[in-house]
Design an enzyme around this catalytic site. Sequence first.
Site, PDB file in Angstrom:
ATOM      1  N   LYS A  10      48.846  21.048 175.783  1.00 45.59           N
ATOM      2  CA  LYS A  10      49.096  22.038 176.840  1.00 45.59           C
ATOM      3  C   LYS A  10      49.323  21.389 178.217  1.00 45.59           C
ATOM      4  CE  LYS A  10      46.548  25.805 174.591  1.00 45.59           C
ATOM      5  NZ  LYS A  10      45.608  26.937 174.824  1.00 45.59           N
ATOM      6  N   TYR A  50      52.653  34.121 172.674  1.00 47.15           N
ATOM      7  CA  TYR A  50      51.290  34.676 172.669  1.00 47.15           C
ATOM      8  C   TYR A  50      51.275  36.207 172.605  1.00 47.15           C
ATOM      9  CZ  TYR A  50      49.052  30.147 173.644  1.00 47.15           C
ATOM     10  OH  TYR A  50      48.569  28.864 173.545  1.00 47.15           O
ATOM     11  N   PHE A  58      43.101  38.309 179.574  1.00 47.88           N
ATOM     12  CA  PHE A  58      43.500  36.980 180.051  1.00 47.88           C
ATOM     13  C   PHE A  58      44.970  36.670 179.783  1.00 47.88           C
ATOM     14  CE2 PHE A  58      41.536  36.468 175.824  1.00 47.88           C
ATOM     15  CZ  PHE A  58      42.564  35.838 175.122  1.00 47.88           C
ATOM     16  N   ARG A  86      42.297  22.312 163.245  1.00 47.09           N
ATOM     17  CA  ARG A  86      41.286  23.065 163.987  1.00 47.09           C
ATOM     18  C   ARG A  86      39.975  22.273 164.074  1.00 47.09           C
ATOM     19  NH1 ARG A  86      42.910  28.162 165.273  1.00 47.09           N
ATOM     20  NH2 ARG A  86      40.871  29.143 165.309  1.00 47.09           N
ATOM     21  N   THR A  92      37.534  26.790 170.699  1.00 47.58           N
ATOM     22  CA  THR A  92      38.435  27.222 171.780  1.00 47.58           C
ATOM     23  C   THR A  92      37.845  26.923 173.155  1.00 47.58           C
ATOM     24  OG1 THR A  92      39.224  29.004 170.359  1.00 47.58           O
ATOM     25  CG2 THR A  92      39.697  29.219 172.708  1.00 47.58           C
ATOM     26  N   ARG A 103      39.133  18.921 172.269  1.00 47.74           N
ATOM     27  CA  ARG A 103      38.758  19.809 173.381  1.00 47.74           C
ATOM     28  C   ARG A 103      37.485  19.333 174.074  1.00 47.74           C
ATOM     29  NH1 ARG A 103      40.582  25.197 170.192  1.00 47.74           N
ATOM     30  NH2 ARG A 103      42.609  25.512 171.168  1.00 47.74           N
ATOM     31  N   ASN A 113      42.519  24.502 177.875  1.00 45.32           N
ATOM     32  CA  ASN A 113      41.762  23.849 176.794  1.00 45.32           C
ATOM     33  C   ASN A 113      42.560  22.802 176.019  1.00 45.32           C
ATOM     34  OD1 ASN A 113      43.337  25.691 175.459  1.00 45.32           O
ATOM     35  ND2 ASN A 113      41.704  26.556 174.211  1.00 45.32           N
ATOM     36  N   HIS A 116      46.567  23.558 171.466  1.00 46.53           N
ATOM     37  CA  HIS A 116      46.634  24.780 170.655  1.00 46.53           C
ATOM     38  C   HIS A 116      46.716  24.379 169.189  1.00 46.53           C
ATOM     39  CE1 HIS A 116      47.996  28.631 169.041  1.00 46.53           C
ATOM     40  NE2 HIS A 116      48.924  27.940 168.390  1.00 46.53           N
ATOM     41  N   GLU A 127      54.989  30.007 164.106  1.00 45.97           N
ATOM     42  CA  GLU A 127      54.941  29.240 165.359  1.00 45.97           C
ATOM     43  C   GLU A 127      55.872  28.031 165.315  1.00 45.97           C
ATOM     44  OE1 GLU A 127      50.381  30.617 166.481  1.00 45.97           O
ATOM     45  OE2 GLU A 127      50.749  28.504 166.002  1.00 45.97           O
TER      46      GLU A 127
HETATM   47  P1  CMP Z   1      44.961  28.956 171.991  1.00 49.15           P
HETATM   48  O1  CMP Z   1      44.456  28.257 170.778  1.00 49.15           O
HETATM   49  O2  CMP Z   1      46.218  28.443 172.595  1.00 49.15           O
HETATM   50  O3  CMP Z   1      45.168  30.510 171.638  1.00 49.15           O
HETATM   51  C1  CMP Z   1      44.987  31.550 172.568  1.00 49.15           C
HETATM   52  C2  CMP Z   1      44.503  31.042 173.888  1.00 49.15           C
HETATM   53  O4  CMP Z   1      43.964  32.016 174.739  1.00 49.15           O
HETATM   54  C3  CMP Z   1      43.353  30.088 173.651  1.00 49.15           C
HETATM   55  O5  CMP Z   1      43.830  28.903 173.085  1.00 49.15           O
HETATM   56  C4  CMP Z   1      42.752  29.986 175.036  1.00 49.15           C
HETATM   57  O6  CMP Z   1      43.328  28.932 175.795  1.00 49.15           O
HETATM   58  C5  CMP Z   1      43.141  31.310 175.653  1.00 49.15           C
HETATM   59  N1  CMP Z   1      41.928  32.104 175.914  1.00 49.15           N
HETATM   60  C6  CMP Z   1      41.072  32.592 175.031  1.00 49.15           C
HETATM   61  N2  CMP Z   1      40.076  33.249 175.666  1.00 49.15           N
HETATM   62  C7  CMP Z   1      40.348  33.167 176.996  1.00 49.15           C
HETATM   63  C8  CMP Z   1      39.701  33.636 178.172  1.00 49.15           C
HETATM   64  N3  CMP Z   1      38.565  34.337 178.093  1.00 49.15           N
HETATM   65  N4  CMP Z   1      40.257  33.346 179.360  1.00 49.15           N
HETATM   66  C9  CMP Z   1      41.413  32.640 179.436  1.00 49.15           C
HETATM   67  N5  CMP Z   1      42.076  32.164 178.355  1.00 49.15           N
HETATM   68  C10 CMP Z   1      41.539  32.419 177.155  1.00 49.15           C
END
Ligand code: CMP
Length: 141
Positions: A10, A50, A58, A86, A92, A103, A113, A116, A127
């Site tokens: 990212k 997304y 968010f 994963r 996450t 992470r 984070n 993905h 995807e």
């Molecule tokens: P990702 O695996 O890219 O898939 C969805 C993304 O949403 C996740 O990683 C996070 O980066 C983001 N995400 C999930 N929860 C929150 C949150 N509470 N605030 C901001 N971003 C979020």
Amino acid sequence: MTNRTFAIIKPDAVKNGDTGKIYDRILSAGFNVLSAKLIKLTLAQAEGFYAVHAERPFFGELTEFMSSGKCMVLALEKEDAVAEWRKTIGATNPVDADEGTIRKDFATSVGENAVHGSDSDENAAIEISYFFTGSELVQNR
Ligand code: CMP
């Protein structure tokens, strides 16, 4: 069974200069990189990718962040690729991520984070096809 997953390094990780280190983790974990490219998502591309999160509070923050700078998109192959990736990236939210995960080592918050990973084989296929054509996926190492 050898299967595929989709990964993104990212914008936070790219900006922090961690692209190479994370790419190295991918290889060290035994993934075959079928394809990789450095791109900058448009806001519309991030919103499409997304879309499943469109109703989440968010969503705006997530899509603005994901279109804020360059990222690296990758199609990865390994036995049990979705679960293996994963496991390699960790939870996450980095505060919940295990020691030694990407992470834990590179992410700063649940929003920023670092990486993905797809959550199922079905979504991995969707995807991967969002960013790569079939001929861009190179089987041989
Ligand atoms: P990702 O695996 O890219 O898939 C969805 C993304 O949403 C996740 O990683 C996070 O980066 C983001 N995400 C999930 N929860 C929150 C949150 N509470 N605030 C901001 N971003 C979020």
